[in-house]
Design a protein around this motif. Structure first.
Motif, PDB file in Angstrom:
ATOM      1  N   LYS A 127       0.834  -1.209   0.000  1.00 15.31           N
ATOM      2  CA  LYS A 127       0.000   0.000   0.000  1.00 15.31           C
ATOM      3  C   LYS A 127       0.866   1.256   0.000  1.00 15.31           C
ATOM      4  O   LYS A 127       0.557   2.249  -0.678  1.00 15.31           O
ATOM      5  CB  LYS A 127      -0.905   0.014   1.235  1.00 15.31           C
ATOM      6  CG  LYS A 127      -2.098  -0.921   1.171  1.00 15.31           C
ATOM      7  CD  LYS A 127      -2.958  -0.765   2.422  1.00 15.31           C
ATOM      8  CE  LYS A 127      -4.197  -1.652   2.363  1.00 15.31           C
ATOM      9  NZ  LYS A 127      -5.040  -1.482   3.575  1.00 15.31           N
ATOM     10  N   THR A 128       1.937   1.217   0.771  1.00 17.59           N
ATOM     11  CA  THR A 128       2.830   2.370   0.868  1.00 17.59           C
ATOM     12  C   THR A 128       3.487   2.663  -0.472  1.00 17.59           C
ATOM     13  O   THR A 128       3.550   3.820  -0.915  1.00 17.59           O
ATOM     14  CB  THR A 128       3.893   2.119   1.949  1.00 17.59           C
ATOM     15  OG1 THR A 128       3.243   1.841   3.192  1.00 17.59           O
ATOM     16  CG2 THR A 128       4.817   3.303   2.110  1.00 17.59           C
ATOM     17  N   LEU A 129       3.989   1.633  -1.130  1.00 18.74           N
ATOM     18  CA  LEU A 129       4.607   1.804  -2.442  1.00 18.74           C
ATOM     19  C   LEU A 129       3.605   2.355  -3.450  1.00 18.74           C
ATOM     20  O   LEU A 129       3.911   3.290  -4.209  1.00 18.74           O
ATOM     21  CB  LEU A 129       5.178   0.470  -2.927  1.00 18.74           C
ATOM     22  CG  LEU A 129       5.791   0.470  -4.332  1.00 18.74           C
ATOM     23  CD1 LEU A 129       6.995   1.400  -4.404  1.00 18.74           C
ATOM     24  CD2 LEU A 129       6.182  -0.957  -4.739  1.00 18.74           C
ATOM     25  N   MET A 130       2.408   1.802  -3.481  1.00 17.71           N
ATOM     26  CA  MET A 130       1.419   2.225  -4.460  1.00 17.71           C
ATOM     27  C   MET A 130       0.939   3.656  -4.239  1.00 17.71           C
ATOM     28  O   MET A 130       0.380   4.287  -5.131  1.00 17.71           O
ATOM     29  CB  MET A 130       0.225   1.261  -4.450  1.00 17.71           C
ATOM     30  CG  MET A 130       0.570  -0.137  -4.922  1.00 17.71           C
ATOM     31  SD  MET A 130       1.308  -0.126  -6.571  1.00 17.71           S
ATOM     32  CE  MET A 130       1.934  -1.798  -6.660  1.00 17.71           C
ATOM     33  N   ALA A 131       1.148   4.178  -3.039  1.00 18.26           N
ATOM     34  CA  ALA A 131       0.789   5.562  -2.756  1.00 18.26           C
ATOM     35  C   ALA A 131       1.871   6.543  -3.197  1.00 18.26           C
ATOM     36  O   ALA A 131       1.707   7.753  -3.042  1.00 18.26           O
ATOM     37  CB  ALA A 131       0.516   5.735  -1.265  1.00 18.26           C
ATOM     38  N   GLY A 132       2.982   6.026  -3.743  1.00 20.03           N
ATOM     39  CA  GLY A 132       4.036   6.881  -4.268  1.00 20.03           C
ATOM     40  C   GLY A 132       5.290   6.947  -3.422  1.00 20.03           C
ATOM     41  O   GLY A 132       6.220   7.690  -3.739  1.00 20.03           O
ATOM     42  N   PHE A 133       5.357   6.142  -2.366  1.00 18.91           N
ATOM     43  CA  PHE A 133       6.511   6.171  -1.465  1.00 18.91           C
ATOM     44  C   PHE A 133       7.448   5.021  -1.823  1.00 18.91           C
ATOM     45  O   PHE A 133       7.206   3.867  -1.485  1.00 18.91           O
ATOM     46  CB  PHE A 133       6.045   6.121  -0.013  1.00 18.91           C
ATOM     47  CG  PHE A 133       5.358   7.395   0.398  1.00 18.91           C
ATOM     48  CD1 PHE A 133       6.069   8.425   0.968  1.00 18.91           C
ATOM     49  CD2 PHE A 133       4.005   7.581   0.133  1.00 18.91           C
ATOM     50  CE1 PHE A 133       5.447   9.624   1.300  1.00 18.91           C
ATOM     51  CE2 PHE A 133       3.374   8.766   0.460  1.00 18.91           C
ATOM     52  CZ  PHE A 133       4.096   9.789   1.042  1.00 18.91           C
TER      53      PHE A 133
END
Length: 444
Positions: A127-133
């Motif tokens: 989820k964190t990666l997909m949010a741009g992080f």
């Protein structure tokens, strides 16, 4: 290796097989190239949005940047981002990927096994990666070093992780793992010591850092004062002597580590800065005296406004927090945004962090909105999560879009300098040249 570490490692190994089969794009191929046609581009060095650019990405790095128009590169597949603003991938400098706050959080520590937390961490990381992080600093949790390794091996999907492992505390301090235990449990386990991240002397401090090195940490995290969510009365009392913090910092330097200090109270914060920590996390009761010292020492401030707002809101809900926690959450959480405003106006160096895990994972970008509401310009907030975050980590190969840098590229429709709310609409994510999300694709 501890029982916790063994269990977490085993769990991630079990999770690895389906991810490696279904998600072969987690590691970039050795001879792949991609052209990204960006309608606009956030220049992290200047804090300005530039016009159209084409980025040529090869072997996980940005090879070339062509300004003006969208250049076609023969034989190279292209991604059309002409309606988007491209940005360096963001870094969240304060997350906890193994958990997420809920009314059951306190009892789960007695009911769940380490493998349960490891399973959860995989979803939170994605989820964190997909949010741009594309990068995070995980500041406390034994799962994180193993999750980091699994991501680096391409076994599961997630951001690049700098892992602290177990936070270092004093007896009864914010990261003492036995806070709130009854006498029977305390007698069975015995008092925690440096191996478990609990210290009470300079020698203990050195041993605790060396244990984190043995455990494979990338960064050291101390809890310099009380905390909001720990099962203890004080949220701001100082919990280390200056000599103890200095022993942590000096020993950390031997291993190339930087030190992040959780701190709410003024005196504990001052001691941590005086002893040489790299960053102050939260900083709720930051005084003019502390700000002056931080500017003299070059200490970074990571506000975590998102977590402050979250706990203040949940403190209003009966039963969400234990009664010993609830007044701290109501009082301290509400002050963090005000502190961020004063720190920015006072010239303290600010970097980006959310304390995700307190608030929901994947919602990290909301911190940008809160920073702007606190009076921090949108450009400064975006720099805090890109070029400034790289400075905090001590790396120079990410945080900007430039030839030779890591191909960590995200994109969002619209211009975040004109409307900061578009940070919640990231729909293109590339990390190390591998594409994890494209426009019109769900985040999965």
């Amino acid at each position: 290796m501890t029982r916790f570490a063994v269990a977490a490692s085993a769990t991630l190994a079990v999770l690895a097989l389906p991810a490696s089969i279904a998600s072969a794009h987690t590691s970039p191929a050795s001879d792949t190239a991609t052209a990204l046609h960006c309608g606009k581009l956030f220049d992290a060095r200047s804090g300005k949005v530039r016009g159209p650019h084409t980025l040529l990405v090869r072997d996980g790095r940005i090879e070339q940047m062509i300004s003006g128009g969208n250049a076609d590169i023969l034989g190279v597949p292209a991604v059309d981002l002409r309606g988007h603003t491209c940005s360096p991938g963001w870094t969240d400098l304060h997350v906890h990927l193994a958990s997420q706050s809920s009314p059951q959080s306190y009892s789960e520590g007695f009911r769940l096994d380490p493998v349960d937390y490891a399973y959860r961490s995989v979803g939170y990381a994605r989820k964190t990666l997909m949010a741009g992080f594309t990068s995070v600093r995980d500041l406390g949790g034994e799962v994180a070093p193993h999750l980091r390794d699994a991501i680096n091996q391409g076994l599961v999907e997630g951001p690049r992780i700098w892992a602290a492992g177990k936070s270092i505390a004093t007896t009864g301090g914010h990261a003492d793992p036995t806070n709130g235990w009854n006498d029977m449990l305390s007698h069975l386990s015995g008092p925690p010591g440096p191996t478990e991240g609990v210290i009470n002397s300079v020698d203990d401090a050195r041993q605790a850092v060396r244990q984190r090195y043995k455990d494979g940490s990338d960064v050291i995290k101390i809890t310099a004062t009380g905390g909001v969510l720990s099962y203890a009365r004080s949220g701001d009392a100082p919990q280390f002597t200056v000599d103890e913090v200095r022993a942590v910092v000096d020993t950390a330097k031997d291993y190339g580590y930087r030190v992040a200090a959780h701190a709410h109270g003024e005196e504990g914060m001052y001691r941590a800065v005086e002893a040489g920590v790299t960053s102050i996390e939260h900083g709720t009761y930051m005084s003019d005296r502390v700000m002056k010292l931080m500017k003299e020492r070059g200490t970074w401030y990571v506000p975590t406004i998102h977590a402050g707002r979250f706990v203040a809101d949940k403190a209003k809900v009966d039963g969400y927090f234990p009664e010993v926690v609830r007044p701290k959450a109501a009082r301290i959480g509400a002050l963090i945004e005000e502190t961020a405003t004063r720190a920015y106006k006072g010239g303290v160096k600010i970097a980006f962090g959310t304390d995700a895990g307190v608030g929901p994972h994947g919602d990290n970008a909301r911190e940008f909105i809160y920073m702007v509401e606190a009076g921090i310009p949108a450009a400064v907030a975006l720099q805090a999560a890109t070029i400034r975050a790289a400075e905090v980590l001590g790396v120079d190969d990410q945080g900007v879009l430039a030839p030779g840098k890591r191909a960590d590229v995200i994109a969002m429709p619209g211009n975040p300098l004109e409307d900061i709310n578009v940070v919640m609409d990231v729909d293109f994510v590339m990390k190390d040249g591998a594409i994890y999300r494209r426009p019109q694709e769900p985040a999965r």
